[in-house]
Design an enzyme around this catalytic site. Structure first.
Site, PDB file in Angstrom:
ATOM      1  N   SER A 178       0.850  -1.193   0.000  1.00  0.00           N
ATOM      2  CA  SER A 178       0.000   0.000   0.000  1.00  0.00           C
ATOM      3  C   SER A 178       0.884   1.241   0.000  1.00  0.00           C
ATOM      4  O   SER A 178       2.070   1.159  -0.336  1.00  0.00           O
ATOM      5  CB  SER A 178      -0.946  -0.037   1.200  1.00  0.00           C
ATOM      6  N   ASN A 179       0.347   2.383   0.359  1.00  0.00           N
ATOM      7  CA  ASN A 179       1.127   3.628   0.386  1.00  0.00           C
ATOM      8  C   ASN A 179       0.608   4.516   1.511  1.00  0.00           C
ATOM      9  O   ASN A 179      -0.322   4.155   2.226  1.00  0.00           O
ATOM     10  CB  ASN A 179       1.053   4.326  -0.975  1.00  0.00           C
ATOM     11  N   ARG A 180       1.216   5.700   1.652  1.00  0.00           N
ATOM     12  CA  ARG A 180       0.967   6.565   2.812  1.00  0.00           C
ATOM     13  C   ARG A 180      -0.261   7.460   2.679  1.00  0.00           C
ATOM     14  O   ARG A 180      -0.483   8.330   3.516  1.00  0.00           O
ATOM     15  CB  ARG A 180       2.161   7.490   3.031  1.00  0.00           C
ATOM     16  N   SER A 181      -1.038   7.313   1.619  1.00  0.00           N
ATOM     17  CA  SER A 181      -2.194   8.201   1.460  1.00  0.00           C
ATOM     18  C   SER A 181      -3.144   8.091   2.658  1.00  0.00           C
ATOM     19  O   SER A 181      -3.512   6.991   3.069  1.00  0.00           O
ATOM     20  CB  SER A 181      -2.951   7.826   0.184  1.00  0.00           C
TER      21      SER A 181
ATOM     22  N   ALA B 100      -4.689   7.441  -4.314  1.00  0.00           N
ATOM     23  CA  ALA B 100      -3.315   7.015  -4.583  1.00  0.00           C
ATOM     24  C   ALA B 100      -3.370   5.522  -4.878  1.00  0.00           C
ATOM     25  O   ALA B 100      -3.196   4.677  -3.987  1.00  0.00           O
ATOM     26  CB  ALA B 100      -2.434   7.308  -3.381  1.00  0.00           C
TER      27      ALA B 100
END
Ligand code: CTP
Length: 216
Positions: free
Chosen positions: A21-24, A88
């Site tokens: 995943s990512n930091r959004s 994102a």
């Protein structure tokens, strides 16, 4: 107008307990949904996993993966006047989901990744959407050139560009500083501000630009 907004990250499973995943945080998309509702628009929010409360008065569809977000957009885009893609979305996912929890053995582990669906890039070409289309461009260099290129490639009417190399703005921050990029090459920098305030300004610009009598 009826407005579709994508927000938050996606999660791409590796095995039953792990994901990419990512930091959004989803804050920009949720702020846009709230601001659009407050301005009298009908809002459908397609959201990845975030910890934010659902904005009141907004219809929300929760998804996890890029494929689920793609399917939800394809289903719900017809009938919308405008769409804002602030999610994102993971660009790659594990090529295979391991059915059982992965046990550690060797010192290194290689995961094979495959491209996910380009949701924004499918809106004109596959979904034949003719409404007002807004994308985000998060860049670390050549902000305007990359944003203009993205606008052309994906058939957007507006790109909201932000420089994610600056700390304190963009991903997982309360504030953002963006530049609006239009198809005629015009650019409009907006001052750094809280995402909630910026969202109100962005919705006002989008309402004006998407109106059939807009004087861009
Ligand atoms: N986006 C999307 N689906 C994807 C990836 C991105 O809908 N699979 C949308 C984002 O919500 C955003 C825009 O596309 O509005 C730009 O995302 P970005 O990842 O910066 O664009 P890419 O075209 O993937 O460009 P890059 O070559 O920089 O990775």
């Amino acid at each position: 107008m009826r407005l579709l907004i994508t927000a938050g990250p996606t999660r791409e499973p590796i095995d039953p307990v792990r994901f990419l995943s990512n930091r959004s945080s989803g804050r920009m998309g949720y702020a846009l949904a709230e601001a659009a509702h407050a301005a009298g628009h009908e809002v459908l929010l397609i959201s990845g996993p975030v910890t934010l409360p659902a904005p009141s008065g907004v219809q929300i569809i929760r998804i996890e993966t890029a494929r689920e977000m793609f399917d939800a957009v394809r289903t719900h885009l017809p009938g919308c006047d405008s769409a804002i893609f602030s999610a994102a979305v993971a660009d790659y996912r594990p090529a295979q989901i391991i059915p059982q929890k992965l046990k550690k053995s060797a010192d290194t582990l290689t995961l094979e990744l495959e491209r996910t669906e380009d949701i924004l890039g499918s809106v004109r070409s596959q979904f034949a959407f003719t409404g007002f289309l807004v994308g985000f461009a998060a860049e670390t260099e050549n902000l305007i050139a990359h944003a203009q290129d993205k606008l052309q490639r994906k058939g957007c009417d507006l790109i909201i560009a932000n420089d994610v190399s600056q700390s304190g703005i963009g991903f997982d921050s309360l504030e953002n500083e963006v530049t609006l990029c239009l198809p005629d090459g015009q650019t409009m920098p907006l001052p750094r501000q809280l995402k909630t305030a910026l969202a109100r300004e962005l919705i006002a610009h989008i309402s004006r630009l998407s109106s059939p009598h807009a004087t861009k």
